[in-house]
Design a protein around this motif. Structure first.
Motif, mmCIF file in Angstrom:
data_model
loop_
_atom_site.group_PDB
_atom_site.id
_atom_site.type_symbol
_atom_site.label_atom_id
_atom_site.label_comp_id
_atom_site.label_asym_id
_atom_site.label_seq_id
_atom_site.Cartn_x
_atom_site.Cartn_y
_atom_site.Cartn_z
ATOM 1 N N ALA A 1 0.961 -1.212 -0.046
ATOM 2 C CA ALA A 1 -0.073 -0.058 0.117
ATOM 3 C C ALA A 1 0.971 1.127 0.068
ATOM 4 O O ALA A 1 1.933 1.218 0.537
ATOM 5 C CB ALA A 1 -0.945 -0.053 1.201
ATOM 6 N N LYS B 1 -7.326 7.872 -5.301
ATOM 7 C CA LYS B 1 -7.703 6.574 -5.161
ATOM 8 C C LYS B 1 -8.916 6.333 -5.966
ATOM 9 O O LYS B 1 -9.906 7.118 -5.982
ATOM 10 C CB LYS B 1 -7.850 5.901 -3.821
ATOM 11 C CG LYS B 1 -6.751 5.952 -2.882
ATOM 12 C CD LYS B 1 -7.084 5.987 -1.692
ATOM 13 C CE LYS B 1 -5.408 6.054 -0.829
ATOM 14 N NZ LYS B 1 -5.504 7.263 0.291
ATOM 15 N N ARG C 1 -10.804 -0.828 1.913
ATOM 16 C CA ARG C 1 -9.882 -1.288 2.966
ATOM 17 C C ARG C 1 -8.406 -1.465 2.335
ATOM 18 O O ARG C 1 -7.531 -1.021 2.934
ATOM 19 C CB ARG C 1 -10.147 -2.424 3.737
ATOM 20 C CG ARG C 1 -11.180 -2.594 4.674
ATOM 21 C CD ARG C 1 -11.038 -3.727 5.577
ATOM 22 N NE ARG C 1 -11.437 -5.046 4.820
ATOM 23 C CZ ARG C 1 -12.549 -5.458 4.556
ATOM 24 N NH1 ARG C 1 -13.565 -4.894 5.002
ATOM 25 N NH2 ARG C 1 -12.763 -6.737 3.937
ATOM 26 N N ASP C 2 -8.537 -1.958 1.241
ATOM 27 C CA ASP C 2 -7.252 -2.326 0.504
ATOM 28 C C ASP C 2 -6.624 -0.972 -0.249
ATOM 29 O O ASP C 2 -5.441 -0.990 -0.072
ATOM 30 C CB ASP C 2 -7.397 -3.291 -0.740
ATOM 31 C CG ASP C 2 -7.800 -4.495 -0.365
ATOM 32 O OD1 ASP C 2 -7.569 -5.039 0.849
ATOM 33 O OD2 ASP C 2 -8.033 -5.410 -1.095
ATOM 34 N N GLY D 1 -7.648 2.074 0.915
ATOM 35 C CA GLY D 1 -7.374 2.974 2.180
ATOM 36 C C GLY D 1 -8.183 4.115 1.992
ATOM 37 O O GLY D 1 -7.882 5.452 2.402
#
Ligand SMILES: NC(=O)c1ccc[n+]([C@@H]2O[C@H](COP(=O)([O-])OP(=O)(O)OC[C@H]3O[C@@H](n4cnc5c(N)ncnc54)[C@H](OP(=O)(O)O)[C@@H]3O)[C@@H](O)[C@H]2O)c1
Length: 259
Positions: A8, A17, A89-90, A92
């Motif tokens: 990450a 993102k 979650r991956d 962030g």
């Protein structure tokens, strides 16, 4: 599932993102490359995991953007909320969500196939709703974010060769407009992209092909529409004027035309 062997991003190097649903080929894959060149951290989903993995390896090797991939069939709408949480979650976090998944069968005015038409509506419209509602809720709570839906000029008029495809895109346009009107007061941008003809696998099913642009050009124009936070963008822009004329052709004339 995420099968990406990368780390990450570090907190001192925040990246924008994005999630793209329908990124294994064509416009979605080209947009993934374009966003990666801007430094985006990407979560990409589609059914063809092998194509996604090749794209992920290409993007991660270039080192500007970063990429995770997930095998997903949007017809499994009940899986969308859980997969979204995993992606969040991956990654962030999330700044941009693009729904690009779509199918079209060959145009045929003599075919009346409910199974095929229901599948088109499932992928192009119901899959979009399954993803966009939870994304919209998250952005509303956060007070920001950007949703992009890839519609089509085909949604601007009911054509005799592809009634279900046109209906799926018209439904998507109207749904996105409603989301835009609901979310604008919460700081969330919603952009409807209406491509004309783009040289991808899907174009094999078009009744006529007239001057298509490349997927890379489409991705560049979509990126510009994202940056400008447009509400609606025809891709390329000349389709705005073409569709203005087509929308105003009276029905009794339109039904005799070979469009
Ligand atoms: N090409 C054009 O002229 C044109 C014009 C107007 C609008 N559009 C729209 O642009 C979008 C992208 O199409 P394209 O032209 O780039 O064609 P494409 O290369 O066939 O791309 C379609 C994408 O949708 C994904 N998809 C299809 N069914 C799916 C499913 N059940 N679950 C998950 N993903 C699915 C495909 O991935 P998998 O097969 O790997 O699942 C692929 O990534 C579509 O929404 C299309 O309607 C295209």
């Amino acid at each position: 599932m995420d099968d990406s062997p990368i780390e990450a991003p570090r907190p001192l190097e925040p990246r924008p993102k994005a999630i793209i649903i329908g990124a294994s080929s064509g416009i979605g894959a080209a947009l993934a490359r374009r966003l990666a060149s801007e430094g985006y951290f990407l979560a990409l989903a589609a059914r063809r995991g092998d194509l996604l993995q090749d794209l992920r390896d290409e993007i991660n090797a270039q080192g500007k953007g970063q990429c995770l991939t997930y095998s997903h069939d949007v017809r499994q709408a009940e899986q969308a909320p859980e997969l979204l949480q995993r992606m969040l979650r991956d990654l962030g976090g999330l700044d941009l969500f693009v729904y690009c998944a779509g199918i079209m069968y060959p145009s045929d005015p003599e075919r009346f196939d409910a199974e095929q038409d229901l599948e088109i509506l499932q992928v192009n419209l119901l899959g979009a709703v399954a993803w966009l509602d939870p994304v919209a809720l998250r952005f509303r709570r956060e007070g920001g974010g950007h949703i992009v839906g890839i519609g089509s000029v085909a949604g601007d008029r009911g054509r005799r060769g592809t009634p279900a495809y046109a209906a799926s895109k018209a439904g998507l346009h109207t749904y996105l407009e409603g989301l835009r009107n609901r979310l604008a007061r919460h700081g969330v941008t919603v952009t409807t992209i209406k491509p004309g003809q783009v040289q991808t696998d899907m174009l094999k099913n078009a009744p006529q092909v007239r001057g298509p642009i490349t997927a890379e050009r489409a991705a560049e124009l979509i990126w510009r529409a994202i940056r400008a936070r447009k509400s609606t963008a025809y891709v390329p822009a000349r389709w705005r004027w073409v569709m203005l004329v087509i929308r105003h052709i009276p029905s009794f004339i339109f039904r005799r035309m070979n469009l």
